[in-house]
Structure formats: structure tokens, C-alpha cells
Design a protein around this motif. Structure first.
Motif, PDB file in Angstrom:
ATOM      1  N   ALA A 246       0.737  -1.165   0.271  1.00 35.55           N
ATOM      2  CA  ALA A 246       0.003   0.015  -0.088  1.00 35.55           C
ATOM      3  C   ALA A 246       1.239   1.305  -0.524  1.00 35.55           C
ATOM      4  O   ALA A 246       1.581   1.263   1.003  1.00 35.55           O
ATOM      5  CB  ALA A 246      -0.835   0.091   1.084  1.00 35.55           C
ATOM      6  N   ARG A 247       0.763   2.364  -0.749  1.00 36.36           N
ATOM      7  CA  ARG A 247       1.816   3.723  -0.989  1.00 36.36           C
ATOM      8  C   ARG A 247       1.048   4.574  -1.854  1.00 36.36           C
ATOM      9  O   ARG A 247      -0.076   3.977  -2.598  1.00 36.36           O
ATOM     10  CB  ARG A 247       3.110   2.845  -1.889  1.00 36.36           C
ATOM     11  CG  ARG A 247       2.906   2.759  -2.962  1.00 36.36           C
ATOM     12  CD  ARG A 247       3.979   2.486  -4.102  1.00 36.36           C
ATOM     13  NE  ARG A 247       4.638   1.632  -3.480  1.00 36.36           N
ATOM     14  CZ  ARG A 247       5.312   0.601  -4.095  1.00 36.36           C
ATOM     15  NH1 ARG A 247       4.513  -0.101  -4.753  1.00 36.36           N
ATOM     16  NH2 ARG A 247       5.826  -0.873  -3.286  1.00 36.36           N
ATOM     17  N   ASP A 248       1.023   5.752  -1.313  1.00 37.86           N
ATOM     18  CA  ASP A 248       0.948   6.738  -1.691  1.00 37.86           C
ATOM     19  C   ASP A 248       1.454   7.704  -2.108  1.00 37.86           C
ATOM     20  O   ASP A 248       3.207   8.223  -2.369  1.00 37.86           O
ATOM     21  CB  ASP A 248       0.210   7.856  -0.892  1.00 37.86           C
ATOM     22  CG  ASP A 248      -1.625   7.058   0.184  1.00 37.86           C
ATOM     23  OD1 ASP A 248      -1.558   6.530  -1.519  1.00 37.86           O
ATOM     24  OD2 ASP A 248      -1.525   7.485   1.407  1.00 37.86           O
ATOM     25  N   SER A 249       1.778   8.292  -3.841  1.00 36.90           N
ATOM     26  CA  SER A 249       2.094   9.270  -4.611  1.00 36.90           C
ATOM     27  C   SER A 249       1.683  10.733  -4.418  1.00 36.90           C
ATOM     28  O   SER A 249       1.180  10.389  -5.119  1.00 36.90           O
ATOM     29  CB  SER A 249       2.555   8.308  -5.961  1.00 36.90           C
ATOM     30  OG  SER A 249       2.928   6.702  -5.863  1.00 36.90           O
ATOM     31  N   PHE A 250       2.571  11.264  -3.638  1.00 33.84           N
ATOM     32  CA  PHE A 250       2.619  12.528  -3.880  1.00 33.84           C
ATOM     33  C   PHE A 250       3.018  13.416  -5.385  1.00 33.84           C
ATOM     34  O   PHE A 250       3.983  13.056  -5.692  1.00 33.84           O
ATOM     35  CB  PHE A 250       2.821  12.908  -2.548  1.00 33.84           C
ATOM     36  CG  PHE A 250       1.961  12.542  -2.033  1.00 33.84           C
ATOM     37  CD1 PHE A 250       0.719  13.696  -0.824  1.00 33.84           C
ATOM     38  CD2 PHE A 250       1.780  11.770  -0.470  1.00 33.84           C
ATOM     39  CE1 PHE A 250       0.244  13.503  -0.523  1.00 33.84           C
ATOM     40  CE2 PHE A 250       1.419  11.546   0.209  1.00 33.84           C
ATOM     41  CZ  PHE A 250       0.532  12.718   0.329  1.00 33.84           C
ATOM     42  N   GLY A 251       2.580  14.460  -5.896  1.00 35.35           N
ATOM     43  CA  GLY A 251       2.938  15.511  -6.900  1.00 35.35           C
ATOM     44  C   GLY A 251       2.312  16.500  -6.879  1.00 35.35           C
ATOM     45  O   GLY A 251       1.488  16.971  -6.216  1.00 35.35           O
ATOM     46  N   TYR A 252       3.311  17.656  -7.308  1.00 32.90           N
ATOM     47  CA  TYR A 252       2.641  19.013  -7.165  1.00 32.90           C
ATOM     48  C   TYR A 252       3.245  20.284  -8.412  1.00 32.90           C
ATOM     49  O   TYR A 252       3.564  19.394  -8.864  1.00 32.90           O
ATOM     50  CB  TYR A 252       3.162  19.988  -5.418  1.00 32.90           C
ATOM     51  CG  TYR A 252       4.156  19.602  -5.707  1.00 32.90           C
ATOM     52  CD1 TYR A 252       5.217  21.731  -6.113  1.00 32.90           C
ATOM     53  CD2 TYR A 252       5.905  18.941  -5.818  1.00 32.90           C
ATOM     54  CE1 TYR A 252       6.047  21.784  -6.298  1.00 32.90           C
ATOM     55  CE2 TYR A 252       6.976  19.258  -5.980  1.00 32.90           C
ATOM     56  CZ  TYR A 252       7.414  21.214  -6.281  1.00 32.90           C
ATOM     57  OH  TYR A 252       8.458  21.121  -6.457  1.00 32.90           O
ATOM     58  N   PHE A 253       1.983  21.038  -8.224  1.00 29.20           N
ATOM     59  CA  PHE A 253       2.766  21.758  -9.191  1.00 29.20           C
ATOM     60  C   PHE A 253       1.977  23.560  -8.913  1.00 29.20           C
ATOM     61  O   PHE A 253       0.963  23.331  -8.179  1.00 29.20           O
ATOM     62  CB  PHE A 253       1.263  21.542 -11.103  1.00 29.20           C
ATOM     63  CG  PHE A 253       2.440  22.607 -11.555  1.00 29.20           C
ATOM     64  CD1 PHE A 253       3.009  21.952 -12.340  1.00 29.20           C
ATOM     65  CD2 PHE A 253       1.461  23.494 -12.540  1.00 29.20           C
ATOM     66  CE1 PHE A 253       3.841  22.361 -13.848  1.00 29.20           C
ATOM     67  CE2 PHE A 253       2.421  24.044 -13.757  1.00 29.20           C
ATOM     68  CZ  PHE A 253       2.894  24.424 -13.646  1.00 29.20           C
ATOM     69  N   THR A 254       2.716  24.633  -8.692  1.00 30.12           N
ATOM     70  CA  THR A 254       2.491  26.129  -9.193  1.00 30.12           C
ATOM     71  C   THR A 254       1.930  26.647  -9.729  1.00 30.12           C
ATOM     72  O   THR A 254       2.845  26.550 -11.363  1.00 30.12           O
ATOM     73  CB  THR A 254       3.672  26.437  -7.655  1.00 30.12           C
ATOM     74  OG1 THR A 254       5.132  26.676  -8.831  1.00 30.12           O
ATOM     75  CG2 THR A 254       3.813  25.405  -6.153  1.00 30.12           C
ATOM     76  N   TYR A 255       1.187  27.782  -9.516  1.00 25.32           N
ATOM     77  CA  TYR A 255       0.656  28.657 -10.932  1.00 25.32           C
ATOM     78  C   TYR A 255       0.211  29.513 -10.269  1.00 25.32           C
ATOM     79  O   TYR A 255      -0.621  29.441  -9.853  1.00 25.32           O
ATOM     80  CB  TYR A 255      -0.095  27.565 -11.493  1.00 25.32           C
ATOM     81  CG  TYR A 255      -0.445  28.156 -12.878  1.00 25.32           C
ATOM     82  CD1 TYR A 255       0.507  28.548 -13.547  1.00 25.32           C
ATOM     83  CD2 TYR A 255      -1.697  28.679 -13.463  1.00 25.32           C
ATOM     84  CE1 TYR A 255      -0.235  28.362 -14.983  1.00 25.32           C
ATOM     85  CE2 TYR A 255      -2.030  28.850 -14.690  1.00 25.32           C
ATOM     86  CZ  TYR A 255      -0.730  29.253 -15.497  1.00 25.32           C
ATOM     87  OH  TYR A 255      -1.607  29.672 -17.006  1.00 25.32           O
ATOM     88  N   ASN A 256       0.703  30.602 -10.967  1.00 21.86           N
ATOM     89  CA  ASN A 256      -0.354  31.921 -10.417  1.00 21.86           C
ATOM     90  C   ASN A 256      -0.031  32.028  -9.153  1.00 21.86           C
ATOM     91  O   ASN A 256      -1.459  32.896  -8.671  1.00 21.86           O
ATOM     92  CB  ASN A 256      -0.917  32.239 -11.435  1.00 21.86           C
ATOM     93  CG  ASN A 256      -0.811  32.429 -12.302  1.00 21.86           C
ATOM     94  OD1 ASN A 256       0.191  32.885 -13.007  1.00 21.86           O
ATOM     95  ND2 ASN A 256      -2.443  32.477 -13.356  1.00 21.86           N
ATOM     96  N   GLY A 257       0.945  32.009  -8.468  1.00 22.39           N
ATOM     97  CA  GLY A 257       0.500  31.455  -6.888  1.00 22.39           C
ATOM     98  C   GLY A 257      -0.531  30.969  -5.551  1.00 22.39           C
ATOM     99  O   GLY A 257      -0.440  30.880  -4.959  1.00 22.39           O
ATOM    100  N   TRP A 258      -0.802  30.404  -6.884  1.00 27.35           N
ATOM    101  CA  TRP A 258      -1.610  29.125  -6.322  1.00 27.35           C
ATOM    102  C   TRP A 258      -0.342  27.414  -5.923  1.00 27.35           C
ATOM    103  O   TRP A 258       0.422  27.157  -7.576  1.00 27.35           O
ATOM    104  CB  TRP A 258      -3.011  28.890  -6.524  1.00 27.35           C
ATOM    105  CG  TRP A 258      -3.805  29.943  -6.653  1.00 27.35           C
ATOM    106  CD1 TRP A 258      -3.887  30.449  -7.634  1.00 27.35           C
ATOM    107  CD2 TRP A 258      -5.186  29.328  -5.600  1.00 27.35           C
ATOM    108  NE1 TRP A 258      -4.793  31.813  -6.877  1.00 27.35           N
ATOM    109  CE2 TRP A 258      -5.808  30.778  -5.880  1.00 27.35           C
ATOM    110  CE3 TRP A 258      -5.366  28.658  -5.065  1.00 27.35           C
ATOM    111  CZ2 TRP A 258      -6.599  30.744  -5.375  1.00 27.35           C
ATOM    112  CZ3 TRP A 258      -6.793  28.480  -5.208  1.00 27.35           C
ATOM    113  CH2 TRP A 258      -7.359  29.756  -5.274  1.00 27.35           C
TER     114      TRP A 258
END
Length: 594
Positions: A246-258
Motif C-alpha cells: 500500500a503506497r501513496d504517491s504525491f505530486g504538486y504544481f505551482t501556478y499564479n501564486g496557487w
């Protein structure tokens, strides 16, 4: 830096230690909680240099701050989470969706049951999951009920029930069911829920073939249908990992201060869920990311996997100490691909959101510009709309809504109780409310709207224009919006003779007028209902000795409408705390009013 000398002094003596800081507004309310490796550098950074719009808004509200020093950055993360949950600051993002995921449970009883639950207590059962939603869990349970006839009743009855007769229970309430039989069924369910559906299908296939050989075609058909149902219910996605961890994969992205963060939840080798959150950034990328991940598991402790996978751009040291799970930064292979997929999901989610906002704003601006063109006025960025409401002249009210750049500005809405009009006179009611609204606007020097919209035709329009022009000496364009016999927006009227303005019913401008008319009508009707309810309630219960405002309110909360109150007895009133002698007076008065 801010001009506040006291604030500058506090900034200059901040320690260079890790800890948490609490920003406060002029009312001494905590509006933001953050953490830092170096409190002095982090807090001072808010008041120096350039910031995006959202951080500037936060800084403009700060008049004071407090701080707590911790021994390490990990401790500051844990404390930050506690402080955010305690104070719920308006500029912080807390995950609001704290609904737990469903699990399938085998109870620890002499005759065990199979249940779907969101509460996990390992001491009283064996749990499988989590499932992506309740429908998936219940479908799986229904399938298992048909294959493994465990007990269904919460409490053991004294006779056989329907489940026994349809073959979904062995009837332990009447017949002896051995522990061996129960254990065999539990083992089958355990294998099935652990991903071993092949052995179950093979067993059902053997039973189907045997039944067919013995010419028991109905039973063979039941087995065949069960096999098809298993294949349909448990149809697997592509295997995403080479094991069942069991695993969780996290990702992110920033755009226009969000910031957008996406989480891919993998259980038993299958992607069971994708969650994505978007929020305005008030901190560094790493601090916002760590805060999100920590809160993600704080809100649902049953969701914790064995492994948490992070993007390579995030330093894992803080989360490794803060989380009880194994925290990994995959560098290659399928696990890295899963994190890259989470990053891609985060990017798509936030860009789609901004694209939708941009398109919606473009359509709204186009609608406002077109409305100005067809009325031959400047584009009406500020619109105020009025609607009257009464029933045969009783409790007359009016309401006004404000739309700025095509969107409702609810803080500018206004309600009016009509004071000078007797009977159902819509035109005089309109004159009164226009007079009251714009005499005050002129007196206070507030901005006038670019366009006034009234609900109705030439009579309502002329009533508004007569007050504006003849009494107040101002010119504001006035348009009318009429409804058809089905009470839907039908026509836009404008000009001295209230001529129909040609608009296509499927145009963005017409949709804008519909939204405005629907909103002002909703607001007026809601206000009138509340006014009428209070008026009817007051008149029905006036002049009863011992019945003051508080007792009236408690009666209304308990029984709702006046009509419902009229059906209640003395005992009903006594049950909600009304003294017997007062209750008798209420019943007597209401009976006489009937």
C-alpha cells in the motif's frame, strides 16, 4: 517594511531558531499560522521585498504577531498543525474533507458477519480496504454474500429468515454451524479480498461444471452468473506496481501564486483513488507541501499506507521524522513514474481550473459589453436590481441585489420593509425603495450603479425613473425584465416607451439577465417568507400573559409554522418547557383564532 514602529521592534528581536509564528489582525484574531527553520528570517520576509497578490493581502491585515520556539523543524511542523486546527486561521488551508474511506469488516464473533464500515477498530474484527467509495465496497460485499453464506442478522433470531431461504445464510439461529464451516468461509473471503479472485472463480467453475453434468442446469446457471459478476465487479486496472504494498504517491504544481497537490492512492496493486487540492500559497513550496501531507494523514488515520512517495524536488527529511510511514523519493522505475503521474495530475488540475476561470470571466465581460451596446450605454460593470414581494398587500417588502463585473456582490445586498404603502401597490412600493436606496447613496457619497434593473414592465420602470430624475436629480439608466407565464425571464425592456430589446435566448447576455433576475427574486421571496412567518407568529400569540419573546422563539423552533402550532396540545407545550398555565392560554387563544 510596515510603518508600525512596535512591529518593527518585535521583528528586530526575533530569534534565529526554528518554531511557529502566529499572525494577528487589528482585532487580535489569529489569521495565519506558519512554521520556519529560522523565525527571524521567515517572519521578516513578509514585510520586505515583492510578493504576489495573495501574500500582499495577508500582509495588509497583519498588525501584530506572536511566536513559539521549538527544538527542531519537525517539532515546528507538528505544532503548526495543532495550532491551525485550534485557531482555524482564515489564510491557512485545512483539508475539510475528513470523511473516512469505507472498509469491509469480518467481525470477531462465534458466528461472524460481513459488514461495510468507515470506523476501524482492529480489536473487534478483520478489515479490508480502503475502498474508493461506498458503492464499490457494498457491491463487493453483495457479491461475497452470494458466495459465502455468513450470518446476516445483528442479533441472533429464534427462527429462520429470508437470507436462509435464498441461500445467503446457513441458519445458525436454528441449525448447528461448526467453527470449521465458518473458518472455511472466512478463509475464502480473506483470499478474495486479498486479491486472489482466481481461486474463487476456479472453485465456482468446478461447481458449475459438476452441476451441469448432474443436469442441475438452474444451479449451473447461478454459478455461471456469479462468475460473470465477479469478473465485472472486480475488473482490475492495469497493475501499477510489481507488489501489493500500500503506497501513496504525491505530486504538486505551482501556478499564479496557487499550489495544486495530487495524491494517487495505490492498494493491492491498483490505483483506487486520486485526490487533488488547490489553494493559495502563503508560504514556500516545501512548507506548504509538508503541511498538506501531514494534515492529509492527520484527518484520516485509517488511510495510512506502508509507503509515501515524494517528488524529487521535495526534501524528505521533515516528513521522514513527522510521519510513521516509510517516506521515499523514488529516482527511477515504475515508482518514479507514479510520482511523475501525480505531478502531471496536479499540473492539469490547476491549469484547467484557471482556464475555466479565464473563460468564464471572458464570457461575463463579453455579456456586460454586449448589454451596454444594446442599451447604448457604457458597459454596466455595476448593476443593482430590485424586486418587490407581498401577498395581497400583506407584509410588503423589497429586495436589492448587486452584481459587480457580472458576479453577485452579496455584502452589498439590501432588504427593505415597505413603510408608506397601503395595500398591494407595486409602483408605489418601487418608488419608496428607490427613494430610500439612492437618497442614502447620495448622502453617503457611495458610488452609483451603471444600470438599475427592476422586475416588471413600464410601470415599475417609470416609478423608478420618476424618483431618480424628478426627486433626486440623477440619471441612472433603468431597464425592466419581464417574466413569461411560466415565471421565466422573457424580455428586456428599455427606453421611454419600454421597448423590447432584441436578445437571443441562448446568448451570454441573456444568461446574465436570468442570473440577476433569479437572484433578486430568490432574495426577495426569502425575505418576505421570513417576515410573514414572524408577523403571523406574533399576531397569533400576541397578548398572552407569560409568553415573552424567548418563549415565542422556543415554540417556533420546536414546532415550525403557526399552522403546526395550532395542532398542539397543552402537553406538547409543556414538553418544551412552557409552564402549564401559559400553555393553556396558548391553546385557548389558538382555538379561538381558528
Amino acid at each position: 517594511m510596515t510603518d508600525n514602529s512596535q512591529l518593527r521592534l518585535k521583528l528586530s528581536v526575533l530569534p534565529k531558531e526554528p518554531g511557529c509564528y502566529l499572525m494577528k489582525n487589528k482585532n487580535d484574531v489569529i489569521i495565519y499560522v506558519g512554521k520556519a527553520k529560522n523565525l527571524r528570517n521567515r517572519v521578516r520576509s513578509y514585510f520586505t521585498g515583492a510578493h504576489d497578490e495573495k501574500t500582499m493581502r495577508l500582509v495588509s491585515d497583519i498588525v501584530d504577531f506572536d511566536f513559539v520556539v521549538t527544538d527542531s523543524e519537525v517539532e515546528s511542523l507538528l505544532l503548526e498543525n495543532t495550532l491551525i486546527k485550534k485557531h482555524q486561521p482564515r489564510y491557512n488551508i485545512l483539508l475539510k474533507d475528513d470523511k473516512s474511506y469505507p472498509f469491509i469488516k469480518i467481525t470477531k464473533e462465534k458466528h461472524p458477519r460481513l459488514l461495510v464500515t468507515r470506523t476501524v477498530k482492529p480489536s473487534n474484527g478483520t478489515y479490508f480496504g480502503p475502498y474508493p467509495n461506498a458503492y464499490s465496497a457494498h457491491e463487493t460485499k453483495r457479491l461475497l454474500d452470494r458466495i459465502y453464506p455468513l450470518r446476516k442478522c445483528d442479533t441472533m433470531p429464534d427462527r429462520l429468515c429470508l437470507y436462509y431461504h435464498i441461500g445467503q445464510c446457513l441458519g445458525p439461529c436454528v441449525y448447528e454451524v461448526t467453527q470449521k464451516q465458518n473458518q472455511e468461509m472466512i478463509q475464502g473471503i480473506t483470499n478474495f479480498l486479498s486479491g486472489d479472485t482466481k481461486s474463487v472463480v476456479d472453485e465456482l467453475t468446478n461447481k458449475m461444471n459438476k452441476a451441469a453434468e448432474e443436469l442441475e442446469f438452474e444451479r449451473a446457471k447461478e454459478y455461471r452468473d456469479l462468475i460473470h459478476h465477479i469478473n465485472a465487479t472486480m475488473e482490475k486496472q492495469n497493475m501499477l506496481t510489481s507488489d501489493m504494498t500500500a503506497r501513496d504517491s504525491f505530486g504538486y504544481f505551482t501556478y499564479n501564486g496557487w499550489m495544486s497537490i495530487s495524491v494517487l492512492l495505490v492498494r493491492n496493486g491498483k490505483l483506487i483513488e486520486k485526490k487533488a487540492e488547490m489553494f493559495a500559497m502563503n508560504d514556500t513550496v516545501e512548507e506548504e507541501f509538508n503541511r498538506f501531507v501531514y494534515q492529509f494523514y492527520e484527518l484520516d488515520s485509517n488511510l495510512k499506507p506502508k509507503e509515501v512517495h515524494l517528488p524529487v524536488a521535495i526534501n524528505p527529511s521533515i516528513l521522514k521524522e513527522a510521519l510513521p510511514m516509510k517516506v521515499i523519493t523514488p529516482k527511477r522505475g515504475s515508482k518514479r513514474e507514479m510520482v511523475d503521474l501525480a505531478n502531471k495530475n496536479a499540473e492539469i488540475a490547476i491549469k484547467n481550473r484557471f482556464e475555466i476561470i479565464a473563460r468564464d470571466e471572458a464570457r461575463t465581460v463579453e455579456a456586460i459589453d454586449t448589454l451596454g451596446d444594446v442599451l447604448n450605454i457604457e458597459a454596466p460593470r455595476h448593476i443593482e436590481a430590485f424586486d418587490n414581494s407581498n401577498i395581497q398587500g400583506a407584509d410588503p417588502v423589497s429586495a436589492m441585489v448587486t452584481f459587480i463585473d457580472g458576479k453577485p456582490d452579496k455584502k452589498s445586498y439590501r432588504k427593505y420593509k415597505i413603510k408608506t404603502v397601503e395595500g398591494p401597490d407595486d409602483y408605489e412600493s418601487m418608488r419608496e425603495v428607490i427613494r430610500r436606496r439612492y437618497s442614502r447613496v447620495l448622502r453617503e457619497g457611495s458610488p452609483l450603479p451603471d444600470l438599475i434593473i427592476v422586475d416588471g414592465g413600464i410601470g415599475q420602470m417609470n416609478a423608478a425613473k420618476s424618483i431618480l430624475k424628478d426627486e433626486l436629480g440623477v440619471f441612472i439608466p433603468v431597464a425592466g425584465v419581464k417574466k413569461d407565464d411560466k415565471h421565466n425571464t422573457a424580455e428586456l425592456l428599455y427606453g421611454d416607451n419600454a421597448e423590447i430589446v432584441p436578445l437571443k435566448k441562448n446568448s451570454q447576455t441573456f444568461y446574465l439577465l436570468q442570473r440577476i433576475q433569479d437572484e433578486v427574486h430568490r432574495f426577495a421571496i426569502s425575505f418576505h417568507r421570513n417576515t410573514r412567518k414572524k408577523s403571523a407568529f406574533r399576531s397569533a400569540l400576541d397578548d398572552i400573559e407569560g409568553l415573552g419573546p424567548k418563549r415565542k422563539q422556543s415554540i417556533l423552533r420546536a414546532f415550525g409554522s403557526v399552522e403546526n402550532i395550532k395542532t398542539k396540545s397543552v402537553e406538547d407545550f409543556k414538553r418544551i418547557g412552557i409552564p402549564e398555565n401559559v400553555a393553556e392560554r396558548i391553546v385557548e387563544k389558538l382555538q379561538n383564532n381558528k
